[in-house]
Design a protein around this motif. Structure first.
Motif, PDB file in Angstrom:
ATOM      1  N   VAL A 168     -50.000  -8.708   7.598  1.00 40.65           N
ATOM      2  CA  VAL A 168     -48.856  -8.053   8.226  1.00 40.65           C
ATOM      3  C   VAL A 168     -48.683  -8.574   9.645  1.00 40.65           C
ATOM      4  O   VAL A 168     -47.650  -8.369  10.269  1.00 40.65           O
ATOM      5  N   TYR A 204     -41.400 -13.501   7.166  1.00 40.56           N
ATOM      6  CA  TYR A 204     -41.780 -12.841   5.926  1.00 40.56           C
ATOM      7  C   TYR A 204     -43.161 -13.298   5.507  1.00 40.56           C
ATOM      8  O   TYR A 204     -43.728 -14.216   6.096  1.00 40.56           O
ATOM      9  N   SER A 205     -43.700 -12.667   4.516  1.00 43.48           N
ATOM     10  CA  SER A 205     -45.075 -12.897   4.081  1.00 43.48           C
ATOM     11  C   SER A 205     -45.429 -14.383   3.920  1.00 43.48           C
ATOM     12  O   SER A 205     -46.462 -14.815   4.423  1.00 43.48           O
ATOM     13  N   LYS A 230     -44.588  -2.647  13.569  1.00 44.23           N
ATOM     14  CA  LYS A 230     -44.526  -3.921  14.306  1.00 44.23           C
ATOM     15  C   LYS A 230     -45.157  -3.776  15.688  1.00 44.23           C
ATOM     16  O   LYS A 230     -45.916  -4.649  16.130  1.00 44.23           O
ATOM     17  N   LEU A 243     -46.054 -15.975   7.318  1.00 43.81           N
ATOM     18  CA  LEU A 243     -47.336 -15.591   7.913  1.00 43.81           C
ATOM     19  C   LEU A 243     -48.486 -16.353   7.268  1.00 43.81           C
ATOM     20  O   LEU A 243     -49.388 -16.826   7.961  1.00 43.81           O
ATOM     21  N   THR A 244     -48.444 -16.483   5.956  1.00 46.18           N
ATOM     22  CA  THR A 244     -49.489 -17.225   5.247  1.00 46.18           C
ATOM     23  C   THR A 244     -49.506 -18.678   5.709  1.00 46.18           C
ATOM     24  O   THR A 244     -50.569 -19.258   5.959  1.00 46.18           O
ATOM     25  N   THR A 277     -41.339 -13.202  14.289  1.00 44.27           N
ATOM     26  CA  THR A 277     -41.327 -12.477  13.026  1.00 44.27           C
ATOM     27  C   THR A 277     -41.167 -13.474  11.886  1.00 44.27           C
ATOM     28  O   THR A 277     -40.639 -14.572  12.063  1.00 44.27           O
ATOM     29  N   ARG A 282     -53.354 -10.260   2.526  1.00 46.46           N
ATOM     30  CA  ARG A 282     -51.994  -9.696   2.582  1.00 46.46           C
ATOM     31  C   ARG A 282     -51.688  -9.392   4.047  1.00 46.46           C
ATOM     32  O   ARG A 282     -51.805  -8.261   4.510  1.00 46.46           O
ATOM     33  N   GLU A 303     -52.474  -5.568   5.256  1.00 51.82           N
ATOM     34  CA  GLU A 303     -51.860  -4.322   4.792  1.00 51.82           C
ATOM     35  C   GLU A 303     -52.844  -3.161   4.801  1.00 51.82           C
ATOM     36  O   GLU A 303     -52.448  -2.015   4.997  1.00 51.82           O
ATOM     37  N   ARG A 313     -44.847  -9.332  10.419  1.00 53.36           N
ATOM     38  CA  ARG A 313     -44.032  -9.423   9.209  1.00 53.36           C
ATOM     39  C   ARG A 313     -42.718  -8.690   9.407  1.00 53.36           C
ATOM     40  O   ARG A 313     -42.689  -7.569   9.918  1.00 53.36           O
ATOM     41  N   ASP A 314     -41.639  -9.328   8.994  1.00 54.72           N
ATOM     42  CA  ASP A 314     -40.272  -8.815   9.175  1.00 54.72           C
ATOM     43  C   ASP A 314     -40.017  -7.447   8.562  1.00 54.72           C
ATOM     44  O   ASP A 314     -39.248  -6.671   9.103  1.00 54.72           O
ATOM     45  N   ASP A 315     -40.621  -7.165   7.427  1.00 58.73           N
ATOM     46  CA  ASP A 315     -40.259  -5.967   6.680  1.00 58.73           C
ATOM     47  C   ASP A 315     -41.038  -4.717   7.090  1.00 58.73           C
ATOM     48  O   ASP A 315     -40.938  -3.690   6.429  1.00 58.73           O
TER      49      ASP A 315
END
Length: 148
Positions: free
Chosen positions: A126, A77-78, A32, A81-82, A75, A124, A100, A24-26
């Motif tokens: 990551v 965002y959420s 990471k 990934l989903t 990478t 969730r 997470e 995940r990017d954030d």
């Protein structure tokens, strides 16, 4: 399959399987790296074919085996990934995941229990690692950017 240029002769060959790690990017940089390492350790157990043989230098020191092929790190965002997770499951690919809760539990049993308590579509994530036929992994990672 013979790895590219394993004999030093002929053109490089493409691997017929692929390993992709998606983080995940954030996340913080240390997170990471941590997620990438953990996910990679899971993929190492996918099949007997994913890891090569031990290494030895000219002095006789031996070193642990590594993946036969490259590991590409992406990478997203959420939602990305989903989406990749859903695609991987739909294709029956071998996956490893981090949620997470990895950062809030202090042992492996609690982390596994946290994953077990959540339906796949509600995880969730990551990070996610995928191993399988090259073409299927390419479809799973479509639209993601390489980490860097």
């Amino acid at each position: 399959m013979t790895p590219p240029r394993a004999t030093g002769e002929g053109p490089p060959r493409r691997y017929d399987t692929k390993i992709a790690v998606i983080v995940r990017d954030d996340l913080a940089d240390w997170q990471k790296l941590h997620v990438t390492a953990r996910l990679s350790s899971g993929i190492a157990h996918a099949t007997d074919q994913v890891v090569g043989g031990t290494y030895e230098d000219a002095s006789g020191n031996t070193y642990l085996p590594m993946f036969r092929g490259p590991v590409l790190v992406y990478t997203g965002y959420s939602p990305a990934l989903t989406r990749a997770h859903t695609r991987a499951l739909a294709r029956g690919l071998t996956t490893a995941l981090c949620t997470e809760e990895l950062f809030t539990t202090d042992n492996e049993d609690d982390h596994r229990a946290a994953v077990r308590a959540v339906a796949a579509e509600d995880l969730r994530l990551v990070g996610l690692a995928v191993y399988g036929p090259r073409s299927a992994v390419v479809k799973v990672t479509k639209g993601l950017k390489l980490h860097g």
